[in-house]
Design a protein around this motif. Structure first.
Motif, short mmCIF file in Angstrom:
data_model
loop_
_atom_site.label_atom_id
_atom_site.label_comp_id
_atom_site.label_asym_id
_atom_site.label_seq_id
_atom_site.Cartn_x
_atom_site.Cartn_y
_atom_site.Cartn_z
N HIS A 19 6.66 -43.33 -1.09
CA HIS A 19 6.87 -44.35 -1.75
C HIS A 19 5.85 -45.17 -2.19
O HIS A 19 5.66 -46.12 -2.98
CB HIS A 19 7.59 -45.51 -0.52
N THR A 20 4.42 -44.65 -1.84
CA THR A 20 3.23 -45.18 -2.75
C THR A 20 2.87 -44.28 -3.75
O THR A 20 1.77 -44.35 -4.46
CB THR A 20 2.25 -45.49 -1.46
N LEU A 21 3.31 -43.01 -4.27
CA LEU A 21 3.15 -42.12 -5.14
C LEU A 21 3.00 -42.75 -6.51
O LEU A 21 2.06 -42.53 -7.15
CB LEU A 21 4.22 -41.06 -5.28
N LEU A 22 3.87 -43.64 -6.68
CA LEU A 22 3.81 -44.42 -8.20
C LEU A 22 2.45 -45.33 -8.33
O LEU A 22 1.55 -45.28 -9.08
CB LEU A 22 4.95 -45.17 -8.37
N LEU A 23 2.21 -45.93 -7.17
CA LEU A 23 1.00 -46.72 -7.13
C LEU A 23 -0.53 -45.84 -7.27
O LEU A 23 -1.24 -46.18 -8.07
CB LEU A 23 0.96 -47.42 -5.62
N TRP A 24 -0.42 -44.75 -6.76
CA TRP A 24 -1.62 -43.84 -6.68
C TRP A 24 -1.61 -43.08 -8.12
O TRP A 24 -2.56 -42.91 -8.50
CB TRP A 24 -1.54 -42.57 -5.65
N PRO A 81 -3.92 -42.69 -13.36
CA PRO A 81 -4.09 -41.52 -14.20
C PRO A 81 -2.88 -41.38 -15.21
O PRO A 81 -3.40 -40.80 -16.24
CB PRO A 81 -4.11 -40.44 -13.06
N LEU A 82 -1.87 -41.63 -14.85
CA LEU A 82 -0.63 -41.34 -16.02
C LEU A 82 -1.10 -42.16 -17.04
O LEU A 82 -0.74 -41.88 -18.36
CB LEU A 82 0.69 -41.88 -15.13
N ALA A 83 -1.36 -43.41 -16.84
CA ALA A 83 -1.71 -44.46 -18.01
C ALA A 83 -2.87 -43.99 -19.02
O ALA A 83 -2.81 -43.95 -20.01
CB ALA A 83 -1.87 -45.97 -17.33
N LEU A 84 -3.93 -43.75 -17.98
CA LEU A 84 -5.17 -42.98 -18.79
C LEU A 84 -4.42 -41.74 -19.68
O LEU A 84 -5.06 -41.61 -20.78
CB LEU A 84 -6.18 -42.53 -17.80
#
Length: 166
Positions: A104-109, A113-116
């Motif tokens: 449930h915190t995977l998106l937060l982490w 990096p995905l945006a970069l």
């Protein structure tokens, strides 16, 4: 001379000391090892009032209560993981300054990096398109028509125009 030495001593104490903590003397445990554990845990826990401060740095009454609770759990013999689990069960994941890596915190982490990576990919695509369009409009390799060559010879053979004084 004594005043100067006293001022120098006071300044050196202020500069030499680490960051000021909000931990009050009556909160400090008598066992230095347990106190060090409590301080380490306090730096990992978020003050629910200040929100971007650890409970070790916060002077809020709730932060004091959490510091005392951490020390009570340590005195009762809980491990660091047990203390953190207890506080997470009681206050939720938000109490941790660094959330755990869980589904449930995977998106937060992964969001940063995905945006970069997305930004890097967009720049790469932009540069490829720019290079491709610049390659088709390269004037250094363009051929002149016969009419353009004749006009160019005429212009080059004409006498130069004298410069006008300004």
């Amino acid at each position: 001379m004594k005043r100067i030495l006293a001022c120098l001593f006071a300044v050196s104490v202020m500069l030499g000391s680490s960051a000021a903590y909000a931990v009050l003397p009556d909160e400090i445990m008598s066992d230095p090892v347990k106190e060090a554990r409590a301080r380490d845990l306090s730096r990992e826990l978020r003050c629910m009032v200040c929100q971007n401060q650890s409970i070790d740095d916060s002077e809020a009454p709730l932060a004091r209560d959490l510091r005392l609770l951490v020390r009570e759990r340590i005195a009762a013999g809980d491990s660091d993981a047990q203390v953190l689990d207890f506080l997470v069960a009681r206050y939720g994941e938000f109490v941790l300054l660094k959330p755990r890596l869980e589904p449930h915190t995977l998106l937060l982490w992964l969001l940063s990096p995905l945006a970069l990576a997305g930004g890097g990919f967009a720049l790469w695509i932009h540069n490829r398109r720019r290079a491709k369009s610049a390659g088709t409009e390269d004037l250094s390799t363009a051929k002149l028509t016969a009419e353009e060559e004749a006009r160019l010879k005429q212009l080059m053979s004409a006498e130069p125009v004298p410069e006008q004084p300004v």
